[in-house]
Design an enzyme around this catalytic site. Structure first.
Site, PDB file in Angstrom:
ATOM      1  N   GLU A   1      12.449 -20.663   7.230  1.00  0.00           N
ATOM      2  CA  GLU A   1      12.344 -20.251   5.819  1.00  0.00           C
ATOM      3  C   GLU A   1      13.565 -19.442   5.349  1.00  0.00           C
ATOM      4  OE1 GLU A   1       8.882 -17.734   5.420  1.00  0.00           O
ATOM      5  OE2 GLU A   1       9.644 -16.252   6.845  1.00  0.00           O
TER       6      GLU A   1
ATOM      7  N   MET B   1       8.094 -20.273   9.492  1.00  0.00           N
ATOM      8  CA  MET B   1       8.341 -18.862   9.147  1.00  0.00           C
ATOM      9  C   MET B   1       9.412 -18.253  10.044  1.00  0.00           C
ATOM     10  SD  MET B   1       4.634 -17.255   8.264  1.00  0.00           S
ATOM     11  CE  MET B   1       3.926 -17.430   6.637  1.00  0.00           C
ATOM     12  N   GLY B   2       9.585 -16.942   9.937  1.00  0.00           N
ATOM     13  CA  GLY B   2      10.534 -16.247  10.806  1.00  0.00           C
ATOM     14  C   GLY B   2      11.431 -15.258  10.083  1.00  0.00           C
TER      15      GLY B   2
ATOM     16  N   ASP C   1       7.658 -13.327  14.248  1.00  0.00           N
ATOM     17  CA  ASP C   1       9.079 -13.625  14.052  1.00  0.00           C
ATOM     18  C   ASP C   1       9.928 -13.360  15.307  1.00  0.00           C
ATOM     19  OD1 ASP C   1       8.224 -14.048  11.474  1.00  0.00           O
ATOM     20  OD2 ASP C   1       8.889 -12.092  10.752  1.00  0.00           O
TER      21      ASP C   1
ATOM     22  N   GLY D   1       0.784  -1.236   0.000  1.00  0.00           N
ATOM     23  CA  GLY D   1       0.000   0.000   0.000  1.00  0.00           C
ATOM     24  C   GLY D   1       0.810   1.277   0.000  1.00  0.00           C
TER      25      GLY D   1
ATOM     26  N   THR E   1       4.887  -9.200  15.974  1.00  0.00           N
ATOM     27  CA  THR E   1       5.365 -10.062  14.898  1.00  0.00           C
ATOM     28  C   THR E   1       5.532 -11.475  15.428  1.00  0.00           C
ATOM     29  OG1 THR E   1       7.234 -10.672  13.513  1.00  0.00           O
ATOM     30  CG2 THR E   1       7.750  -9.224  15.320  1.00  0.00           C
TER      31      THR E   1
HETATM   32  O1  F6P Z   1       6.729 -11.306   9.359  1.00  0.00           O
HETATM   33  C1  F6P Z   1       5.761 -12.271   9.522  1.00  0.00           C
HETATM   34  C2  F6P Z   1       5.759 -13.247   8.379  1.00  0.00           C
HETATM   35  O2  F6P Z   1       4.779 -14.234   8.637  1.00  0.00           O
HETATM   36  C3  F6P Z   1       7.108 -13.892   8.087  1.00  0.00           C
HETATM   37  O3  F6P Z   1       7.444 -14.895   9.001  1.00  0.00           O
HETATM   38  C4  F6P Z   1       6.907 -14.351   6.673  1.00  0.00           C
HETATM   39  O4  F6P Z   1       8.135 -14.440   5.991  1.00  0.00           O
HETATM   40  C5  F6P Z   1       6.063 -13.263   6.089  1.00  0.00           C
HETATM   41  O5  F6P Z   1       5.422 -12.606   7.175  1.00  0.00           O
HETATM   42  C6  F6P Z   1       5.022 -13.746   5.114  1.00  0.00           C
HETATM   43  O6  F6P Z   1       4.392 -12.632   4.578  1.00  0.00           O
HETATM   44  P1  F6P Z   1       3.108 -12.725   3.667  1.00  0.00           P
HETATM   45  O7  F6P Z   1       1.923 -12.848   4.594  1.00  0.00           O
HETATM   46  O8  F6P Z   1       3.112 -11.443   2.920  1.00  0.00           O
HETATM   47  O9  F6P Z   1       3.233 -13.933   2.800  1.00  0.00           O
END
Ligand code: F6P
Length: 381
Positions: free
Chosen positions: A258, A205-206, A163, A99, A161
């Site tokens: 990831e 994730m992370g 992460d 955005g 977050t």
């Molecule tokens: O920052 C949070 C997160 O879930 C990360 O762990 C991941 O890499 C990313 O966002 C995924 O983003 P999106 O929802 O845009 O695919």
């Protein structure tokens, strides 16, 4: 005579409008921005309840900062609006990590929010009589909040977050809930891996931090954990699996973050869509390499956005509630430009300017990694 009557009407109207303004509550704005996570609604609930007690009215902006653009996309949040939302995943306000206000663009580069966009947002907030804006978001959203603050819009940051990668706070809400999903998945995957004598590689994730993989892997009894902070070696991973086999353990569960990468190799980046690149896809590669190096049947499982959904854990509900209450207190006391932060079991505040752009990574030689090694978890190094 007519003029006299007009004067009386004018005086009555003026007094009435003064009276109405005097009666109007001051307003706090709130928005959720960036990727969602469990606990956002718990923060919103806490903000509304705490604000109401202090005599503030709360106005929520929809879809992150986008709701600040004219004609505005907002809703009054009263006690009824937040009733029963504590356990609800996601955010009732909606969110976006794209955005007009995006502070990060492709390849992690920073962007400056255009002056016109900020001016429009400021005008809208003034028209709505919003005195302070609570921004609930991760690093990118807080960078935007900092830019708004520098442009004269008073902001308070609430870090979120899954992460857990913000240096300025010991932890963020959403992290514990995400780890819980990983642990639940590992509990399930162990039994099928053992039954079939397979290797299962689970991708979590992370982004650039291995916190979810490390906490989830330890709590879920992973045999191997691969994190961005410790580049791995396929030969070493194969060696661990063979040693396990020789000792009679035929199923192996590998957790891979990831953002993990092999020694001398690169992270796997999926695409760039006018925002930050996405990480992901490493599990499939690791599974293929393990099969080649060991001859074992290997499968992979990508947990993806399962880690971002669902009800927050007890820990996250409490942290989110504490963060929401603290954010209102900071606004009430005029501590603008500051961010709620959790340090030494206390909810405190730091300046947003100091907090942003500082990643908290897993110390490769830290106590947690050593603990994992001491219970036979390999990092493939
Ligand atoms: O920052 C949070 C997160 O879930 C990360 O762990 C991941 O890499 C990313 O966002 C995924 O983003 P999106 O929802 O845009 O695919």
């Amino acid at each position: 005579m007519i003029n006299g009557r007009l004067l009386v009407v004018w005086l009555i109207r003026r007094n009435f409008s003064n009276f109405t303004v005097a009666k109007m509550k001051p307003r706090i704005g709130v928005l959720t921005s960036g990727g969602d996570c469990p606990g956002l609604n718990a923060v919103l609930r806490a903000v509304v309840l705490a604000a109401d007690k202090l005599g503030w009215e709360v106005i929520g902006f929809r879809d992150g900062f986008e709701g600040l653009l004219p004609p505005g996309n907002h809703v009054i949040l009263d006690r009824h609006a937040v009733n029963g939302i504590m356990a609800l995943g996601g955010t009732i306000l909606g969110t976006t990590n794209r955005g007009h206000f995006a502070a990060k663009v492709g390849a992690g580069d920073r962007a400056t929010v255009p002056v016109k966009i900020i001016a429009d947002a400021r005008k809208l907030l003034e028209d709505l009589r919003v005195r302070a804006l609570i921004v609930i978001g991760g690093d990118g959203s807080l960078v935007t909040a900092q830019q708004l603050q520098e442009s004269g819009i008073d902001c308070i940051g609430v870090p979120k977050t899954i992460d857990n990668d913000l240096e300025a706070t010991a932890t963020t809400f959403g992290f514990d809930s995400a780890v819980d999903v990983v642990v639940d998945a590992l509990d399930r995957l162990h039994t099928t891996a053992t039954s079939h004598r397979r290797v299962i590689v689970v991708e979590v994730m992370g982004r650039h931090a291995g916190w979810i993989a490390l906490h989830g892997g330890i709590a879920g009894g992973a045999d191997i954990i691969l994190i961005p902070e410790i580049p791995f070696d396929y030969e070493k991973i194969a060696g661990v699996i063979k040693t396990r086999e020789a000792a009679g353990y035929f199923g192996t569960v590998v957790v891979v973050a990831e953002g993990a990468r092999p020694k001398h190799g690169e992270q796997v980046k999926r695409d760039v869509e006018g925002g930050e690149f996405r990480l992901g896809g490493i599990a499939e590669i690791v599974a293929r390499e393990i099969a080649t190096h060991t001859g074992k049947e290997t499968r992979c499982c990508v947990l993806g956005h399962l880690q971002r959904g669902g009800a927050p854990t007890t820990l996250d509900r409490i942290l989110a509630t504490r963060f929401g209450v603290k954010a209102v207190q900071l606004a009430n006391e005029g501590h603008f430009g500051s961010m709620v932060s959790y340090q030494n079991y206390q909810v405190r505040h730091v300046s947003i300017a100091e907090a942003v752009n500082r990643l908290k990574l897993v110390p490769p030689n830290g106590e947690l990694v050593q603990t994992a090694r001491d219970v036979d978890i390999s990092f493939g190094d």
